[in-house]
Design an enzyme around this catalytic site. Sequence first.
Site, mmCIF file in Angstrom:
data_model
loop_
_atom_site.group_PDB
_atom_site.id
_atom_site.type_symbol
_atom_site.label_atom_id
_atom_site.label_comp_id
_atom_site.label_asym_id
_atom_site.label_seq_id
_atom_site.Cartn_x
_atom_site.Cartn_y
_atom_site.Cartn_z
ATOM 1 N N CYS A 1 -13.274 -20.500 5.376
ATOM 2 C CA CYS A 1 -13.181 -19.485 6.431
ATOM 3 C C CYS A 1 -14.495 -19.397 7.192
ATOM 4 C CB CYS A 1 -12.833 -18.130 5.824
ATOM 5 S SG CYS A 1 -12.842 -16.773 7.025
ATOM 6 N N CYS B 1 -18.087 -11.695 5.833
ATOM 7 C CA CYS B 1 -16.941 -10.810 5.638
ATOM 8 C C CYS B 1 -16.800 -10.434 4.169
ATOM 9 C CB CYS B 1 -15.671 -11.500 6.127
ATOM 10 S SG CYS B 1 -14.163 -10.567 5.823
ATOM 11 N N CYS C 1 -13.039 -11.467 1.254
ATOM 12 C CA CYS C 1 -12.884 -12.459 0.187
ATOM 13 C C CYS C 1 -14.232 -12.676 -0.492
ATOM 14 C CB CYS C 1 -12.377 -13.786 0.744
ATOM 15 S SG CYS C 1 -10.751 -13.705 1.530
ATOM 16 N N CYS D 1 -8.277 -15.388 10.509
ATOM 17 C CA CYS D 1 -8.306 -15.060 9.080
ATOM 18 C C CYS D 1 -7.331 -15.965 8.347
ATOM 19 C CB CYS D 1 -7.943 -13.595 8.841
ATOM 20 S SG CYS D 1 -8.016 -13.119 7.092
ATOM 21 N N GLN E 1 3.527 -4.699 -2.259
ATOM 22 C CA GLN E 1 2.614 -5.772 -2.647
ATOM 23 C C GLN E 1 2.301 -6.661 -1.450
ATOM 24 O OE1 GLN E 1 1.024 -6.204 -5.402
ATOM 25 N NE2 GLN E 1 2.174 -5.327 -7.102
ATOM 26 N N TYR F 1 5.286 5.088 -12.228
ATOM 27 C CA TYR F 1 4.465 4.704 -11.069
ATOM 28 C C TYR F 1 5.311 3.783 -10.180
ATOM 29 C CZ TYR F 1 0.749 5.962 -14.439
ATOM 30 O OH TYR F 1 -0.021 6.594 -15.386
ATOM 31 N N GLU G 1 7.799 8.893 -9.724
ATOM 32 C CA GLU G 1 6.687 8.713 -8.779
ATOM 33 C C GLU G 1 6.204 10.091 -8.322
ATOM 34 O OE1 GLU G 1 3.852 7.762 -6.506
ATOM 35 O OE2 GLU G 1 4.877 6.045 -7.421
ATOM 36 N N ASP H 1 3.305 0.492 -13.894
ATOM 37 C CA ASP H 1 2.571 -0.283 -12.890
ATOM 38 C C ASP H 1 1.566 0.656 -12.222
ATOM 39 O OD1 ASP H 1 1.670 -2.102 -11.050
ATOM 40 O OD2 ASP H 1 3.513 -2.160 -9.858
ATOM 41 N N CYS I 1 -3.420 -4.272 -12.356
ATOM 42 C CA CYS I 1 -4.268 -4.925 -11.359
ATOM 43 C C CYS I 1 -5.739 -4.827 -11.748
ATOM 44 C CB CYS I 1 -4.033 -4.318 -9.973
ATOM 45 S SG CYS I 1 -4.342 -2.542 -9.882
#
Length: 453
Positions: A74, A80, A83, A160, A284, A313, A334, A382, A409
Site C-alpha cells: 500500500c 496510515c 494496517c 486503499c 462483520q 451478544y 442483545e 460473541d 476478537c
Amino acid sequence: MTKQSKPESALVEITGLSHGGEGVGRIDSTAVFVPHAIPGDVGEVEIVHRRKNYFLGRLVNLKQSSPERIDPPCPHAPACGGCQLQHMSYAGQVSWKRLQVEEALRRIGGLEVEVAPVLRMSAPIHYRSRAQLPLGGSPGQVTMGFFRRGTHEIVDMQECMVQHPLMVKLAQAVRRTIADLRLPPYDEVRHRGIFRHAVIKASFSDETLMLVLVTRTESIPLQEEIVERLRREVPELVSIAHNINPTVTNVVYGERTKVIWGEPYIYEQIGGMRYAISPRSFFQVNPQQTKALYDEVRRLANLSGGELVLDLYCGTGTIGLYLAKRAGRIVGVETIPDAVSDAKYNAAINRVSSAEFIQGQAEAVVPDLVRRMGEIDVAIVDPPRKGCEEAVLKALAQADVGRIIYVSCNPATLARDLAYLRERGYTPGRVQPVDMFPWTSHVESVVLLSRRS
C-alpha cells in the site's frame, strides 16, 4: 548554553510481536516495542520514550531484514494507522496470529489447548465492507482517510487496498463534492466546521453502497445538491443517512440518525442467508471470512434439529439465524434496542419463525430462560473486545448449559474467560483462529467448550 544530548540508541534483534503489531526486542533486560519491525529484523533502535517497565523505540537503521519482511503493497504505509503489518508477508502474518493465540492461552489462561492453523484468505485484498473516514482540512482543501498511528492526524487516502473498490470510489466522490462546494470539514481542535466522518458500507453480494454523513451541525448545508452529485457520480449508492454528533468527543456517532435519501438498508448474502445492514447496525467487515467463521460455528454446534440455542451478544442476529435451519429454537439476547429490531427484521426476511430476540442484559435473561424453557443445549457468545462480563459466564455455568461456543476478537480476554469456564466445569476444545483482518494485528477465534460429566 547546554549541549543537547544525543538520543540513546542500541542494536536490537526483534524476537516477537506485541498484540498491537509492534516488534518486540530487548535493550539489556528491558523490553522495547518498535513499530514497523518484525521478528528476524536486526537494527539500530532509538529510544523514544522510557516507561517504568519497558521502552518505546523507533527503527532508525535496519541492519538485517527478516525473511518475512516485504515492501508494503500500500502506498500509504507506514503513515496510515489502518494496517499495522503491511511490511510483513501474508504467510508470516497468519503464522504470528496463530502464535499470538497460543501464547495468550498459555500465559493468561494457563491453558495448554491445541490451536489450529489460521483460516486464511486466498486473496487478502479489497475485503473490507465498512470504513469510518474522518474529514479535516479547510473549505476547498479537504483531507479524508485514516488517522496516523497513535495520533488524530489524518493521512489523506487516495486509494486503499483493503477496502472494496466501490467504497474508495464513493470516498473520492464525497471528498470532491465537499471540497467543490467549499463546505467546512470538522476542526477537532476548535470544535468548528461541519463534516466529521463519512461512514461507508458496501454489500459485496449486491454491489451497492450506503453512506452515513456525520456532522457537528443539526442540518447539512446544500443537502439536496450533495445528494444529487453523489447519486450522479456513484450510481451504486442506494442509501444516504445523516448522523448528528454535536459533542466534543472521539466517538464517531451521535445519538440521532436519519435516512435523508434512498433505502433504509443495504443487504449482504452470507451462505444462503440475506442480512439487512442499517446505518447504525454492526456487521462483520469481511463477508468472505464471515462465512468461514459462521461455517465453523455451525460445525462445532453439531445440531440435529431439536436443540435450544442461546445466542448472546447477538447484535442483529446473524450467527443465530445462520444456525436456525438446524436448530429447534434460537433465542438471541442483545442490549441495544435498534440491533434487536434489526435482528427481528433479519428473521422475517429469511422466513425464520423459530427465532426470538430479547432486549436485555444476558446475565439477567439466562436464568429466566432456564425457568421458562428448561435446558439450554448450546450457547453462543460473541462479545466485544473486553470479553464477557463475569456475571454472564457465571449465569451460563449455573444454567448447566451443555455446550458453549465462544467467538472472540481478542486472544487475551478469550484466554481469561476460558480459564474461568474451565474452573466451573467446562473443557475447551481446539481453538480455530480466523483471519478476518489481513494486514492488521487483529485475529478472530472460535472454540467449543463442553460440560464435563
